[in-house]
Design a protein around this motif. Structure first.
Motif, PDB file in Angstrom:
ATOM      1  N   VAL A 183       0.826  -1.208   0.000  1.00 16.97           N
ATOM      2  CA  VAL A 183       0.000   0.000   0.000  1.00 16.97           C
ATOM      3  C   VAL A 183       0.862   1.261   0.000  1.00 16.97           C
ATOM      4  O   VAL A 183       0.611   2.204  -0.748  1.00 16.97           O
ATOM      5  CB  VAL A 183      -0.941   0.013   1.227  1.00 16.97           C
ATOM      6  N   ALA A 184       1.901   1.261   0.828  1.00 14.96           N
ATOM      7  CA  ALA A 184       2.713   2.459   1.038  1.00 14.96           C
ATOM      8  C   ALA A 184       3.437   2.919  -0.221  1.00 14.96           C
ATOM      9  O   ALA A 184       3.485   4.116  -0.517  1.00 14.96           O
ATOM     10  CB  ALA A 184       3.726   2.205   2.158  1.00 14.96           C
ATOM     11  N   VAL A 185       4.017   1.979  -0.989  1.00 18.09           N
ATOM     12  CA  VAL A 185       4.786   2.367  -2.175  1.00 18.09           C
ATOM     13  C   VAL A 185       3.897   3.015  -3.248  1.00 18.09           C
ATOM     14  O   VAL A 185       4.215   4.106  -3.741  1.00 18.09           O
ATOM     15  CB  VAL A 185       5.561   1.166  -2.751  1.00 18.09           C
ATOM     16  N   PRO A 186       2.777   2.386  -3.647  1.00 15.72           N
ATOM     17  CA  PRO A 186       1.908   3.053  -4.630  1.00 15.72           C
ATOM     18  C   PRO A 186       1.382   4.393  -4.126  1.00 15.72           C
ATOM     19  O   PRO A 186       1.295   5.356  -4.894  1.00 15.72           O
ATOM     20  CB  PRO A 186       0.757   2.056  -4.820  1.00 15.72           C
ATOM     21  N   ALA A 187       1.042   4.449  -2.844  1.00 17.46           N
ATOM     22  CA  ALA A 187       0.526   5.699  -2.282  1.00 17.46           C
ATOM     23  C   ALA A 187       1.602   6.777  -2.307  1.00 17.46           C
ATOM     24  O   ALA A 187       1.339   7.936  -2.670  1.00 17.46           O
ATOM     25  CB  ALA A 187       0.040   5.474  -0.854  1.00 17.46           C
ATOM     26  N   PHE A 188       2.836   6.406  -1.929  1.00 20.45           N
ATOM     27  CA  PHE A 188       3.931   7.376  -1.925  1.00 20.45           C
ATOM     28  C   PHE A 188       4.214   7.897  -3.331  1.00 20.45           C
ATOM     29  O   PHE A 188       4.412   9.101  -3.530  1.00 20.45           O
ATOM     30  CB  PHE A 188       5.193   6.737  -1.349  1.00 20.45           C
ATOM     31  N   LEU A 189       4.253   7.006  -4.318  1.00 23.71           N
ATOM     32  CA  LEU A 189       4.494   7.435  -5.692  1.00 23.71           C
ATOM     33  C   LEU A 189       3.420   8.411  -6.167  1.00 23.71           C
ATOM     34  O   LEU A 189       3.704   9.391  -6.857  1.00 23.71           O
ATOM     35  CB  LEU A 189       4.553   6.222  -6.624  1.00 23.71           C
ATOM     36  N   THR A 190       2.193   8.132  -5.774  1.00 23.78           N
ATOM     37  CA  THR A 190       1.089   9.014  -6.151  1.00 23.78           C
ATOM     38  C   THR A 190       1.264  10.391  -5.526  1.00 23.78           C
ATOM     39  O   THR A 190       1.167  11.416  -6.204  1.00 23.78           O
ATOM     40  CB  THR A 190      -0.254   8.417  -5.702  1.00 23.78           C
ATOM     41  N   VAL A 191       1.541  10.394  -4.222  1.00 25.34           N
ATOM     42  CA  VAL A 191       1.661  11.658  -3.488  1.00 25.34           C
ATOM     43  C   VAL A 191       2.826  12.502  -4.008  1.00 25.34           C
ATOM     44  O   VAL A 191       2.681  13.695  -4.271  1.00 25.34           O
ATOM     45  CB  VAL A 191       1.839  11.386  -1.978  1.00 25.34           C
ATOM     46  N   ILE A 192       3.989  11.878  -4.180  1.00 26.23           N
ATOM     47  CA  ILE A 192       5.198  12.633  -4.492  1.00 26.23           C
ATOM     48  C   ILE A 192       5.296  13.061  -5.954  1.00 26.23           C
ATOM     49  O   ILE A 192       5.811  14.126  -6.274  1.00 26.23           O
ATOM     50  CB  ILE A 192       6.457  11.826  -4.091  1.00 26.23           C
ATOM     51  N   GLY A 251       0.741   5.523  -9.439  1.00 25.71           N
ATOM     52  CA  GLY A 251       0.158   4.891  -8.260  1.00 25.71           C
ATOM     53  C   GLY A 251      -0.656   3.658  -8.609  1.00 25.71           C
ATOM     54  O   GLY A 251      -0.512   2.599  -7.988  1.00 25.71           O
ATOM     55  N   ILE A 252      -1.502   3.781  -9.625  1.00 25.38           N
ATOM     56  CA  ILE A 252      -2.340   2.652 -10.031  1.00 25.38           C
ATOM     57  C   ILE A 252      -1.491   1.528 -10.617  1.00 25.38           C
ATOM     58  O   ILE A 252      -1.703   0.342 -10.327  1.00 25.38           O
ATOM     59  CB  ILE A 252      -3.410   3.118 -11.039  1.00 25.38           C
ATOM     60  N   ILE A 253      -0.502   1.885 -11.441  1.00 22.00           N
ATOM     61  CA  ILE A 253       0.376   0.860 -12.028  1.00 22.00           C
ATOM     62  C   ILE A 253       1.155   0.132 -10.933  1.00 22.00           C
ATOM     63  O   ILE A 253       1.248  -1.108 -10.926  1.00 22.00           O
ATOM     64  CB  ILE A 253       1.343   1.497 -13.035  1.00 22.00           C
ATOM     65  N   ALA A 254       1.718   0.882  -9.990  1.00 17.18           N
ATOM     66  CA  ALA A 254       2.488   0.269  -8.907  1.00 17.18           C
ATOM     67  C   ALA A 254       1.615  -0.643  -8.062  1.00 17.18           C
ATOM     68  O   ALA A 254       2.039  -1.738  -7.663  1.00 17.18           O
ATOM     69  CB  ALA A 254       3.112   1.359  -8.027  1.00 17.18           C
ATOM     70  N   TRP A 255       0.405  -0.228  -7.789  1.00 22.05           N
ATOM     71  CA  TRP A 255      -0.518  -1.057  -7.003  1.00 22.05           C
ATOM     72  C   TRP A 255      -0.783  -2.380  -7.717  1.00 22.05           C
ATOM     73  O   TRP A 255      -0.697  -3.459  -7.105  1.00 22.05           O
ATOM     74  CB  TRP A 255      -1.831  -0.303  -6.784  1.00 22.05           C
ATOM     75  N   ALA A 256      -1.054  -2.305  -9.023  1.00 20.93           N
ATOM     76  CA  ALA A 256      -1.358  -3.515  -9.787  1.00 20.93           C
ATOM     77  C   ALA A 256      -0.144  -4.436  -9.880  1.00 20.93           C
ATOM     78  O   ALA A 256      -0.250  -5.656  -9.670  1.00 20.93           O
ATOM     79  CB  ALA A 256      -1.849  -3.130 -11.180  1.00 20.93           C
ATOM     80  N   VAL A 257       1.026  -3.870 -10.182  1.00 17.44           N
ATOM     81  CA  VAL A 257       2.234  -4.676 -10.349  1.00 17.44           C
ATOM     82  C   VAL A 257       2.643  -5.353  -9.045  1.00 17.44           C
ATOM     83  O   VAL A 257       2.962  -6.555  -9.011  1.00 17.44           O
ATOM     84  CB  VAL A 257       3.393  -3.813 -10.887  1.00 17.44           C
TER      85      VAL A 257
END
Length: 435
Positions: free
Chosen positions: A373-382, A397-403
């Protein structure tokens, strides 16, 4: 008629009355009235006439809020969205060199897509497919984006040939006044004074005039000024392939804004159903989509639900009357159009910073101890503020969450729509890299 209205708006079931609803509507307006000053200041930088955008801001907010109150019967007010107006101006018009008329055409198309997907129930399906943590991350990212713009407008953050950005000169009169304005707005928020942002903007404007830091030439305004933007949108131009991503961003960011607002307002008002669903969701989404279409026709960026509506709910608002009162006050506010040009950047900059900070409250909804959760959320925020693009942060964010979920073996058939969205974003990034 009064008895009919009280029954239609369910006064008895909601435990409310006319006095409470009217006062709640006024409270909501005072809390979000800053948009009358801030939205035109942002959109005008795209080349749009300032008086016309001011009138369009008031009219679209009035139409959207009244429609929400009458059709959906919720105390939710609407207006041109913060973040979306910044994307419209700084990314679409300035960075991509797209005329504002064509950008308005993209807003119109996104609103039309809203209506069609709402009618077929697809929009509701998309809402359920996005993880709640990404909704929170998008809100945080947009908050940082808005605050960053405010900091640069205030002169507190400036360009640097070595470190990209650096601290500005706080002795500069505009920067110093912006900081004082920010302090005033925060103090008013702490003291829980309604309309703190609006009061701050007006106070800084008065101070700037007294100190000779701004100059103003009277411009036309009011309803008649709408002729400069009304029905000036370029829909054929927006059909170009290169603008599909813009329609895509307008669509999805509005989805995120609405979901967060709906949950916040309905929770605060105690209007959620027993199964935690939102009653009359289709009507809410219809009102929002129709307001976006109307906004594009009058001459403003995407219209969305405002989380400031919770202020009216806190004041006791429970029915659609609250939203209707807010809408009527926005109609009255159209008389501000001839005078909007007196507001300097030193007054609007602190408003952007404060609004941005308020949007970071959702950061606590993200499970930061869980890497999936944290990595996709962080990428989205930053990435939203650092790439100056909501689309980039949202996409990564969406791509990181899916991958990550796919790699962890947590693929689920029920998440098929999320993976489809990730694939669409990936195609978008590949297309941009190749162009």
């Amino acid at each position: 008629m009064r008895i009919f209205l009280e029954r239609y708006f369910e006064f008895s079931r909601l435990g409310t009355n006319w006095r409470t609803e009217v006062l709640a509507g006024v409270t909501t307006f005072l809390t979000m009235a800053y948009i009358v000053l801030v939205n035109p200041a942002i959109l005008a930088q795209s080349g749009m006439p300032l008086p016309a955008v001011t009138a369009a801001t008031c009219l679209s907010a009035a139409l959207g809020s009244i429609l929400m109150g009458v059709v959906a019967r919720y105390p939710i007010a609407l207006a041109p969205g913060m973040g979306l107006n910044a994307y419209f101006t700084y990314t679409v018009c300035i960075k991509m060199h797209i005329p504002w008329q064509t950008a308005l055409g993209a807003v119109f198309l996104s609103g039309t897509v809203f209506l069609l997907l709402t009618a077929f129930g697809i929009r509701q399906l998309i809402l359920r497919s996005i993880p709640q943590e990404l909704y929170a991350a998008v809100a945080c990212g947009i908050g940082l984006f808005i605050a960053f713009i405010g900091l640069t407008k205030a002169g507190l953050v400036v360009q640097s040939p070595v470190t990209l950005v650096q601290l500005g000169n706080i002795k500069d009169p505009t920067t110093a006044l912006s900081l004082l304005g920010l302090g005033l707005m925060v103090a008013l928020e702490i003291w829980k004074i309604k309309g703190s942002i609006l009061i701050g903007v007006l106070t800084v404007t008065a101070a700037a005039w007294a100190l000779g830091l701004t100059h103003w030439t009277r411009a036309g305004g009011g309803v008649q000024s709408l002729t400069a933007t009304a029905f000036k949108l370029d829909i054929p131009g927006a059909f170009r392939v290169g603008l599909l991503e813009i329609v895509f961003v307008f669509f999805f960011v509005d989805l995120f804004d609405n979901l967060g607002t709906l949950v916040a307002v309905t929770k605060r008002a105690g209007l959620l159903a027993a199964d935690h669903s939102i009653p009359r969701l289709n009507r809410i989404l219809f009102a929002d989509a129709a307001a976006t279409v109307a906004g594009s026709l009058t001459g403003t960026s995407t219209v969305t639900s405002y989380v400031e509506s919770t202020a009216g709910v806190a004041a006791g608002g429970r029915s659609g009357i609250t939203a209707i009162v807010t809408g009527l006050l926005f109609l009255v506010a159209m008389v501000a159009a001839p005078f909007i040009g007196i507001v300097p950047s030193a007054a609007t900059a602190p408003a952007l910073i404060l609004v941005g900070s308020m949007m970071l409250t959702t950061v606590t909804e993200i499970r930061w101890t869980e890497p999936l959760v944290a990595v996709p959320a962080f990428l989205t925020v930053i990435l939203i503020p650092l790439t100056y693009s909501i689309a980039n942060g949202l996409g990564f964010g969406i791509i990181a969450w899916a991958v990550l979920h796919l790699a962890a073996g947590k693929l689920s058939r029920r998440d098929w729509l999320l993976y489809l969205l990730a694939a669409l974003f990936l195609v978008r990034f590949v297309y941009l890299s190749a162009s």
